[in-house]
Write a protein that holds these residues in place. Structure first.
Motif, short mmCIF file in Angstrom:
data_model
loop_
_atom_site.label_atom_id
_atom_site.label_comp_id
_atom_site.label_asym_id
_atom_site.label_seq_id
_atom_site.Cartn_x
_atom_site.Cartn_y
_atom_site.Cartn_z
N PRO A 78 11.30 29.58 -27.16
CA PRO A 78 11.71 28.75 -28.29
C PRO A 78 11.88 27.30 -27.85
CG PRO A 78 13.59 29.98 -27.46
CD PRO A 78 12.39 30.41 -26.65
N LEU A 79 11.36 26.38 -28.66
CA LEU A 79 11.42 24.95 -28.37
C LEU A 79 11.95 24.19 -29.57
CD1 LEU A 79 7.89 24.52 -26.74
CD2 LEU A 79 10.08 24.78 -25.54
N PHE A 80 12.77 23.18 -29.31
CA PHE A 80 13.24 22.26 -30.34
C PHE A 80 12.75 20.88 -29.95
CE2 PHE A 80 16.38 19.07 -31.66
CZ PHE A 80 16.31 19.22 -33.03
N VAL A 81 11.92 20.26 -30.78
CA VAL A 81 11.38 18.93 -30.50
C VAL A 81 12.13 17.91 -31.35
CG1 VAL A 81 9.34 17.46 -30.49
CG2 VAL A 81 9.10 19.91 -30.00
N ASP A 82 12.83 17.00 -30.68
CA ASP A 82 13.56 15.94 -31.37
C ASP A 82 12.57 14.87 -31.80
OD1 ASP A 82 15.07 13.46 -31.83
OD2 ASP A 82 16.78 14.58 -31.04
N VAL A 83 12.47 14.65 -33.10
CA VAL A 83 11.48 13.72 -33.65
C VAL A 83 12.10 12.40 -34.11
CG1 VAL A 83 9.93 15.57 -34.36
CG2 VAL A 83 11.60 14.69 -36.00
N SER A 84 13.29 12.09 -33.63
CA SER A 84 13.96 10.89 -34.11
C SER A 84 13.29 9.60 -33.66
CB SER A 84 15.42 10.88 -33.65
OG SER A 84 15.50 10.80 -32.25
N MET A 85 12.51 9.64 -32.58
CA MET A 85 11.84 8.47 -32.02
C MET A 85 12.81 7.38 -31.60
SD MET A 85 8.19 7.95 -33.76
CE MET A 85 7.21 9.26 -34.42
N GLU A 86 14.06 7.76 -31.43
CA GLU A 86 15.05 6.83 -30.88
C GLU A 86 14.91 6.86 -29.36
OE1 GLU A 86 17.11 4.95 -32.79
OE2 GLU A 86 16.10 5.82 -34.52
N GLU A 87 15.69 6.05 -28.67
CA GLU A 87 15.70 6.10 -27.21
C GLU A 87 16.11 7.52 -26.80
OE1 GLU A 87 14.88 4.52 -23.66
OE2 GLU A 87 14.78 3.39 -25.52
N PRO A 88 15.32 8.18 -25.94
CA PRO A 88 15.65 9.56 -25.56
C PRO A 88 17.08 9.71 -25.05
CG PRO A 88 13.48 8.99 -24.75
CD PRO A 88 14.09 7.72 -25.29
N ASP A 89 17.81 10.67 -25.60
CA ASP A 89 19.18 10.97 -25.22
C ASP A 89 19.22 12.41 -24.72
OD1 ASP A 89 21.90 11.35 -24.91
OD2 ASP A 89 22.36 11.24 -27.05
N PHE A 96 23.25 19.57 -27.93
CA PHE A 96 22.85 20.13 -29.23
C PHE A 96 22.22 21.51 -29.07
CE2 PHE A 96 19.73 20.55 -32.72
CZ PHE A 96 20.60 20.52 -33.80
N VAL A 97 21.22 21.65 -28.19
CA VAL A 97 20.53 22.94 -28.07
C VAL A 97 21.43 24.01 -27.46
CG1 VAL A 97 18.21 21.94 -28.04
CG2 VAL A 97 19.36 22.42 -25.87
N SER A 98 22.47 23.62 -26.72
CA SER A 98 23.37 24.62 -26.12
C SER A 98 24.16 25.37 -27.19
CB SER A 98 24.33 23.94 -25.13
OG SER A 98 25.31 23.18 -25.81
N ASN A 99 24.17 24.86 -28.40
CA ASN A 99 24.89 25.52 -29.50
C ASN A 99 24.11 26.69 -30.09
OD1 ASN A 99 27.20 23.75 -29.67
ND2 ASN A 99 25.78 22.20 -30.40
N PHE A 100 22.89 26.91 -29.62
CA PHE A 100 22.03 27.91 -30.24
C PHE A 100 21.63 28.96 -29.21
CE2 PHE A 100 21.85 23.92 -32.54
CZ PHE A 100 22.32 24.34 -33.78
N HIS A 101 20.44 29.45 -29.26
CA HIS A 101 19.99 30.54 -28.39
C HIS A 101 19.94 30.09 -26.93
CE1 HIS A 101 17.47 33.86 -26.98
NE2 HIS A 101 17.95 34.51 -28.03
N PRO A 102 20.34 30.97 -25.98
CA PRO A 102 20.36 30.55 -24.57
C PRO A 102 18.98 30.21 -23.98
CG PRO A 102 20.96 32.88 -24.79
CD PRO A 102 20.87 32.31 -26.18
N LEU A 104 16.64 28.58 -25.66
CA LEU A 104 16.10 27.42 -26.38
C LEU A 104 16.02 26.21 -25.45
CD1 LEU A 104 15.22 26.10 -29.08
CD2 LEU A 104 17.65 25.61 -29.49
N VAL A 105 14.86 25.56 -25.46
CA VAL A 105 14.65 24.34 -24.67
C VAL A 105 14.47 23.17 -25.64
CG1 VAL A 105 13.07 23.15 -23.08
CG2 VAL A 105 13.59 25.58 -22.75
N GLY A 106 15.22 22.12 -25.41
CA GLY A 106 15.08 20.90 -26.20
C GLY A 106 14.05 19.99 -25.57
N LEU A 107 13.21 19.38 -26.40
CA LEU A 107 12.18 18.46 -25.92
C LEU A 107 12.34 17.11 -26.60
CD1 LEU A 107 9.06 20.82 -25.99
CD2 LEU A 107 10.55 20.30 -24.05
N ILE A 108 12.05 16.08 -25.85
CA ILE A 108 12.14 14.71 -26.35
C ILE A 108 11.05 13.91 -25.66
CG2 ILE A 108 13.75 13.83 -24.60
CD1 ILE A 108 15.39 12.68 -27.00
N GLY A 109 10.65 12.81 -26.25
CA GLY A 109 9.61 12.02 -25.62
C GLY A 109 9.74 10.54 -25.91
N THR A 110 8.82 9.79 -25.34
CA THR A 110 8.73 8.37 -25.68
C THR A 110 8.27 8.29 -27.14
OG1 THR A 110 6.40 8.23 -25.06
CG2 THR A 110 8.04 7.81 -23.31
#
Length: 184
Positions: A78-89, A96-102, A104-110
């Motif tokens: 399972p993957l969660f892709v943050d699409v905010s396009m803000e500075e990666p946090d 955030f992802v720690s609140n869900f399935h163990p 789950l991997v959160g992804l962020i990019g430039t």
């Protein structure tokens, strides 16, 4: 005689037309690509870590679907892709992802990486006119709230509304896994 106006309904895109290889960073700070999950099915949800509405609902459904898969859940990343396009946090994403399935991997990019991934999966995202809602912790972003099922070859096989019952989601995932095992 009065004629009624014609209504055109655009058919949803076939799943196979969505997605392509991606390059992002996981919530541990490691650069990842789709190849990082070689041999796995991917269940991907796009959203933003400050969301307090669709994203938690979708991620809870995702986790429940994985639980419903039982032993087969190990074949799915399972993957969660943050699409905010803000500075990666990365810290906020990890929290955030720690609140869900163990698993789950959160992804962020430039901005360029995120935009490419959003475009390839045809994700609609737009900043709302109001700066903040009472539930979000930052700008409100209206976005597509689907979960995408991508097979180990990188082909998107299905997408689900974030409110789909987890048992139905698990059943569909299981069906696609079985099809792949039995196809020549």
């Amino acid at each position: 005689m009065e004629s009624s106006p014609q209504v055109y309904v655009k058919a949803p895109p076939p799943p196979e037309t969505l997605g392509r290889p991606f390059e992002l960073m996981d919530h541990h700070g490691q650069e990842v690509t789709n190849a990082s999950y070689s041999g796995k099915w991917l269940l991907i949800f796009f959203g933003f870590a400050g969301c307090r509405e669709a994203c938690p609902t979708g991620l809870v459904s995702m986790g429940a679907a994985l639980d419903a898969l039982g032993g087969e859940a190990g074949q799915v990343q399972p993957l969660f892709v943050d699409v905010s396009m803000e500075e990666p946090d990365i810290t906020g994403l990890a929290q955030f992802v720690s609140n869900f399935h163990p698993s789950l991997v959160g992804l962020i990019g430039t901005r360029a990486q995120t935009f490419a991934t959003v475009r390839d999966f045809k994700i609609r995202r737009e900043y709302a006119m109001a700066n903040y809602s009472t539930k979000e912790t930052g700008p409100r972003i209206n976005h597509t709230a689907y979960l995408y099922l991508v097979d180990p070859d990188g082909v998107t096989r299905a997408y689900f509304d974030h409110t789909l019952e987890p048992e139905r989601m698990a059943l569909t995932v299981r069906l696609h896994m079985k099809r792949r095992r039995t196809s020549p």
